[in-house]
Design a protein around this motif. Structure first.
Motif, PDB file in Angstrom:
ATOM      1  N   LEU A  52       0.840  -1.195   0.000  1.00 43.78           N
ATOM      2  CA  LEU A  52       0.000   0.000   0.000  1.00 43.78           C
ATOM      3  C   LEU A  52       0.866   1.232   0.000  1.00 43.78           C
ATOM      4  CD1 LEU A  52      -0.284   0.834   3.421  1.00 43.78           C
ATOM      5  CD2 LEU A  52      -1.457  -1.307   3.166  1.00 43.78           C
ATOM      6  N   SER A  53       0.252   2.348  -0.319  1.00 46.35           N
ATOM      7  CA  SER A  53       1.003   3.595  -0.429  1.00 46.35           C
ATOM      8  C   SER A  53       1.466   4.060   0.946  1.00 46.35           C
ATOM      9  CB  SER A  53       0.137   4.678  -1.069  1.00 46.35           C
ATOM     10  OG  SER A  53      -0.899   5.048  -0.181  1.00 46.35           O
ATOM     11  N   VAL A  54       2.510   4.874   0.945  1.00 44.89           N
ATOM     12  CA  VAL A  54       3.006   5.442   2.197  1.00 44.89           C
ATOM     13  C   VAL A  54       1.921   6.292   2.846  1.00 44.89           C
ATOM     14  CG1 VAL A  54       4.681   7.058   3.175  1.00 44.89           C
ATOM     15  CG2 VAL A  54       5.415   5.380   1.497  1.00 44.89           C
ATOM     16  N   ALA A  55       1.164   7.024   2.051  1.00 46.85           N
ATOM     17  CA  ALA A  55       0.097   7.864   2.608  1.00 46.85           C
ATOM     18  C   ALA A  55      -0.939   7.013   3.338  1.00 46.85           C
ATOM     19  CB  ALA A  55      -0.565   8.676   1.497  1.00 46.85           C
ATOM     20  N   GLU A  56      -1.326   5.894   2.756  1.00 47.28           N
ATOM     21  CA  GLU A  56      -2.309   5.013   3.398  1.00 47.28           C
ATOM     22  C   GLU A  56      -1.715   4.380   4.654  1.00 47.28           C
ATOM     23  OE1 GLU A  56      -5.925   2.929   4.009  1.00 47.28           O
ATOM     24  OE2 GLU A  56      -5.368   4.755   2.959  1.00 47.28           O
ATOM     25  N   TYR A  57      -0.466   3.964   4.580  1.00 51.98           N
ATOM     26  CA  TYR A  57       0.213   3.382   5.743  1.00 51.98           C
ATOM     27  C   TYR A  57       0.279   4.389   6.895  1.00 51.98           C
ATOM     28  CZ  TYR A  57       3.999   1.422   8.559  1.00 51.98           C
ATOM     29  OH  TYR A  57       4.759   0.945   9.589  1.00 51.98           O
ATOM     30  N   ASP A  58       0.676   5.621   6.587  1.00 49.97           N
ATOM     31  CA  ASP A  58       0.739   6.663   7.621  1.00 49.97           C
ATOM     32  C   ASP A  58      -0.638   6.943   8.212  1.00 49.97           C
ATOM     33  OD1 ASP A  58       3.471   6.891   7.299  1.00 49.97           O
ATOM     34  OD2 ASP A  58       3.347   8.665   5.996  1.00 49.97           O
ATOM     35  N   ARG A  59      -1.669   6.969   7.360  1.00 52.75           N
ATOM     36  CA  ARG A  59      -3.029   7.208   7.844  1.00 52.75           C
ATOM     37  C   ARG A  59      -3.460   6.099   8.803  1.00 52.75           C
ATOM     38  NH1 ARG A  59      -7.754   5.470   7.621  1.00 52.75           N
ATOM     39  NH2 ARG A  59      -7.298   3.817   6.131  1.00 52.75           N
ATOM     40  N   GLN A 108      -1.565   6.414  12.158  1.00 49.26           N
ATOM     41  CA  GLN A 108      -2.061   7.529  12.962  1.00 49.26           C
ATOM     42  C   GLN A 108      -3.422   7.192  13.563  1.00 49.26           C
ATOM     43  OE1 GLN A 108      -0.270  10.350  13.737  1.00 49.26           O
ATOM     44  NE2 GLN A 108      -1.891  10.510  15.227  1.00 49.26           N
ATOM     45  N   ALA A 109      -4.287   6.549  12.796  1.00 50.00           N
ATOM     46  CA  ALA A 109      -5.601   6.157  13.312  1.00 50.00           C
ATOM     47  C   ALA A 109      -5.451   5.171  14.470  1.00 50.00           C
ATOM     48  CB  ALA A 109      -6.446   5.543  12.195  1.00 50.00           C
ATOM     49  N   ALA A 110      -4.524   4.240  14.351  1.00 53.48           N
ATOM     50  CA  ALA A 110      -4.289   3.272  15.433  1.00 53.48           C
ATOM     51  C   ALA A 110      -3.736   3.976  16.668  1.00 53.48           C
ATOM     52  CB  ALA A 110      -3.333   2.184  14.967  1.00 53.48           C
ATOM     53  N   ALA A 111      -2.828   4.921  16.473  1.00 53.39           N
ATOM     54  CA  ALA A 111      -2.258   5.660  17.609  1.00 53.39           C
ATOM     55  C   ALA A 111      -3.327   6.505  18.288  1.00 53.39           C
ATOM     56  CB  ALA A 111      -1.100   6.532  17.132  1.00 53.39           C
ATOM     57  N   ASP A 112      -4.219   7.096  17.516  1.00 52.70           N
ATOM     58  CA  ASP A 112      -5.288   7.920  18.089  1.00 52.70           C
ATOM     59  C   ASP A 112      -6.236   7.085  18.933  1.00 52.70           C
ATOM     60  OD1 ASP A 112      -4.185  10.070  16.796  1.00 52.70           O
ATOM     61  OD2 ASP A 112      -5.684  10.123  15.187  1.00 52.70           O
ATOM     62  N   ARG A 113      -6.509   5.850  18.514  1.00 56.56           N
ATOM     63  CA  ARG A 113      -7.409   4.967  19.266  1.00 56.56           C
ATOM     64  C   ARG A 113      -6.731   4.396  20.499  1.00 56.56           C
ATOM     65  NH1 ARG A 113      -8.330   2.809  14.223  1.00 56.56           N
ATOM     66  NH2 ARG A 113      -7.125   0.974  14.798  1.00 56.56           N
TER      67      ARG A 113
END
Length: 81
Positions: free
Chosen positions: A37-44, A47-52
């Motif tokens: 997957l793209s770096v942008a999707e990986y970063d997203r 970040q979503a996992a860290a926020d949760r």
């Protein structure tokens, strides 16, 4: 979905599709092995996992059954020296 051999032979196409927002699954010996997957999707996703996730302290405080003092009620005993 790509077989490993096809993904190796057409790696540019795998990367192009992933960068276009379409994660690419690769199989090895007929079983799912990896996803590109793209770096942008990986970063997203990170970040979503860290926020949760929240903090470790908050995790401990939210543990069920810790409302009351977990230590048993005990009185000190007399000791003869």
């Amino acid at each position: 979905m790509w077989t490993l051999q096809d993904a190796k032979n057409r790696f540019s196409a795998v990367v192009d599709a992933a960068m276009a927002g379409q994660p690419q699954q690769v199989t090895r010996r007929g079983k799912p092995a990896v996803v590109v997957l793209s770096v942008a999707e990986y970063d997203r996703m990170r970040q979503a996992a860290a926020d949760r996730r929240g903090s470790f302290l908050q995790h401990l405080l939210e543990f069920p059954g810790l409302d009351a003092d977990p230590r048993p009620l005990a009185r000190p005993r007399d000791v003869d020296f």
